[in-house]
Design an enzyme around this catalytic site. Structure first.
Site, short mmCIF file in Angstrom:
data_model
loop_
_atom_site.label_atom_id
_atom_site.label_comp_id
_atom_site.label_asym_id
_atom_site.label_seq_id
_atom_site.Cartn_x
_atom_site.Cartn_y
_atom_site.Cartn_z
N GLU A 96 -48.89 28.59 -57.31
CA GLU A 96 -48.74 30.03 -57.49
C GLU A 96 -48.04 30.66 -56.28
O GLU A 96 -47.11 30.07 -55.73
CB GLU A 96 -50.09 30.65 -57.80
CG GLU A 96 -50.68 30.09 -59.10
CD GLU A 96 -51.90 30.83 -59.59
OE1 GLU A 96 -52.08 32.01 -59.26
OE2 GLU A 96 -52.69 30.22 -60.33
N ASP A 156 -54.53 36.69 -67.45
CA ASP A 156 -54.54 35.77 -66.32
C ASP A 156 -55.73 36.14 -65.43
O ASP A 156 -56.49 37.05 -65.74
CB ASP A 156 -53.21 35.84 -65.56
CG ASP A 156 -52.90 34.55 -64.83
OD1 ASP A 156 -53.84 33.80 -64.50
OD2 ASP A 156 -51.71 34.28 -64.57
#
Length: 608
Positions: free
Chosen positions: A489, A300
């Site tokens: 997020e 990520d």
């Protein structure tokens, strides 16, 4: 005579089955032969590569980095990502041209290995204004329609390729345990079974025949436990037992691997205090070896900076995202690791083989550039109609007192309330045009209010701020559209220091509903949200209540159902919470926990 006809019928059936079997066998043989040829090409190319060229294939940079062109040539970059920052251009043609320029640089290197171009296309090609924006995955989970999900993924692949990409970071296959998590909407459902089904469909749609010009490499994410962290914290600790992880979280990844998913992204969460990025037992032993995953494991965002480049590579990460800015340090660190034997060359070779394998499967060595003819398909009527279908099928009817729904088209006066009713950005959520979404209308989208005005034959008035100041007591129906503002997020985590988000509606939106219910008007509440919210008082007050999730660019789809052109089909992909106090523990009410009774169970949904 009958016996002869029956004999002929069965003979034809047998021949048909035999023919299909032979065709199937032939296809399998061709597939095996193709894979064997790709393996030979990978080995041959790998044998020619220097260590620096190998590490380059493991490095991913942003296209707008100042030194991008230079680094592709001198640092042998393997892939490029588009993320929040300067766009490649104002048109899809400009996007393609920008990436073609970078691709030409890669092809001009000693070995001419083409680049992968990646983007977070999580509900359509959501970074390009004018693309078709579909409901977020939570809405697709409400449809439970695998054929539709496959079609949506195929359209996303076309519009991604049309803007220059051959790799998408989708689908998210998390199993969410707590509505406080800011990424609930990115995942399909709290149900492992439903998630597995829709994961398969999404990967089939994205990847299709991978060597075709209208398909992309898919990425299942985030491996593993991202949605099951304690208290719903992004990147937090996942304290489930090994048996729970195996039973509830690994299934979608097994399904993804069985569908030959091209990549899997590592997660930011920890297990027993160990970062998943550095979790060799799960990444290498369980995923790569146990599941026979032969694709790319990608980190990520800047995962190397958080967990150490050599630690994550040793755990099994093959491509490291967003190393620009620290590219020299990253590549030198990996090289030093190989030289001092803290990183085995066999691990580097395994990573590079996985990257090259997917580039050959995508046929990039023969067709490294995007198909310019695909540009005209971006946001096409066909694509938008499919998105509108997804909106219609995603709507979940939670209450319909007095059969106020469907609304009769000839209703004399309808008042539409709330800023969400006339704002495509608010109805679309995060990952729309911008990483954190937008609070404005964007190109090609239609709002809920526009749809209502199109369907209603009587008067439609708009009360944007819900003040009721124009005294709409004579309205027959009030359609009140409330919900969350966009987030992505950790910015969406409830309880995160970066925001003041709650599991309930804002006081202003509660007041919208209070004002109109007190007027005695039939009140239809449409909730725009990325997760189930605690709205029990508002459901009790409203005449009808609709969970519309984050519908994307086609707001008209909501109006089509409200006015009875289509019935409600959606079923809850998550248990619906009753009280805020139900979230006092690690998890909220969900499919796996019978100790907390939800207001509505998983799978609930009314029809007219």
């Amino acid at each position: 005579m009958k016996q002869n006809k029956l004999h002929i019928k069965y003979k034809l059936l047998f021949l048909s089955i035999l023919f299909c079997t032979l065709c199937s066998c032939k296809k399998e043989v061709m597939r095996v032969d193709k894979e064997a040829l790709i393996a030979q090409k990978v080995d041959s190319l790998l044998a020619l590569m220097t260590l620096e060229e190998k590490i380059g294939q493991m490095s991913q940079i942003r296209h707008f980095d100042t030194l991008a062109l230079q680094n592709i040539t001198t640092k042998f970059i393997g892939s490029v990502i588009h993320t929040q920052g300067p766009n490649p251009g104002k048109t899809a043609g400009r996007w393609q041209a920008k990436f073609a320029k970078l691709q030409k640089k890669a092809l001009a290197t000693r070995l001419g290995i083409p680049l992968l171009f990646a983007v977070d296309a999580v509900h359509g090609q959501n970074s390009y204004e004018g693309a078709t924006i579909f409901p977020h995955n939570i809405g697709l989970g409400a449809t439970a329609n695998e054929k539709l999900v496959e079609e949506i993924a195929a359209i996303t692949a076309i519009e991604a390729q049309a803007t220059g990409f051959n790799w998408v970071f989708a689908p998210c296959v998390a199993i969410s345990y707590n509505e406080k998590w800011g990424r609930v909407y990115e995942a399909f459902s709290e149900s492992t079974t439903l998630t597995e089904k829709l994961t398969r469909a999404a990967i089939k749609g994205h990847q299709g025949e991978l060597s075709a010009r209208n398909t992309v490499l898919a990425t299942a994410k985030h491996f593993v436990g991202d949605g099951a962290t304690d208290y719903g914290r992004e990147g937090g600790e996942t304290s489930l037992s090994n048996s729970e992880i195996k039973e509830r979280l690994l299934g979608p990844y097994k399904a993804a691997v069985q569908e030959n998913v091209g990549a899997i992204m590592a997660s930011f969460n920890t297990m027993s205090g160990k970062p998943m990025h550095a979790h060799k037992a799960l990444i290498t032993d369980t995923l790569k070896e146990g599941m026979n995953f032969d694709g790319i494991v990608v980190s990520d965002w800047k995962g190397y900076a958080r967990f150490g480049e050599n630690d994550i590579i040793n755990a099994g990460v093959d491509v490291v995202m967003a190393v620009d800015g620290n590219l020299d340090d990253f590549q030198e660190g990996v090289k030093l690791g190989v030289e001092n034997d803290s990183v085995k060359m066999s691990r580097i070779d395994d990573a590079v083989k996985r990257v090259l394998r997917q580039k050959f499967r995508l046929d990039l060595f023969n067709s490294p550039f995007s198909d310019t003819t695909l540009v005209r398909k971006i946001g096409s009527i066909r694509h938008r109609n499919k998105a509108k279908q997804a909106v219609r099928e995603s709507l979940v009817l939670l209450k319909n007192k007095n059969k106020v729904l469907p609304i009769h088209p000839k209703t004399k006066k309808i008042v539409v309330v709330g800023e969400h009713a006339n704002n495509a950005g608010l109805q679309s959520g995060g990952w729309t045009i911008n990483w954190q979404g937008t609070s404005e209308n964007y190109k090609g989208a239609t709002t809920i209010l526009e749809g209502i005005k199109q369907k209603a034959q009587g008067e439609v008035v708009y009360d944007q701020d819900g003040s009721g100041s124009q005294h709409h007591e004579d309205a027959d129906v009030a359609i009140i559209v409330v919900g969350e503002t966009p987030y992505a997020e950790f910015f969406g985590d409830i309880g995160h220091e970066s925001n003041t988000r709650k599991l309930t509606l804002t006081k202003a939106h509660q007041n919208y509903i209070d004002r109109y219910t007190k007027k005695g008007i039939e009140t239809i509440v449409v909730l725009i949200s990325g997760r189930p919210l605690v709205v029990t008082p508002q459901i009790n007050k409203a005449t009808a209540f609709v969970a519309a999730w984050l519908p994307g660019s086609e707001g008209h789809g909501i109006a089509e159902v409200l006015f009875g052109e289509y019935n409600f089909k959606g079923k809850l992909p998550h248990s619906w919470p009753k009280l805020v106090k139900d979230f006092s523990g690690k998890y909220g009410p969900n499919f796996w926990d019978n100790s907390i009774k939800p207001l509505f169970p998983f799978g609930y949904g009314l029809e007219y």
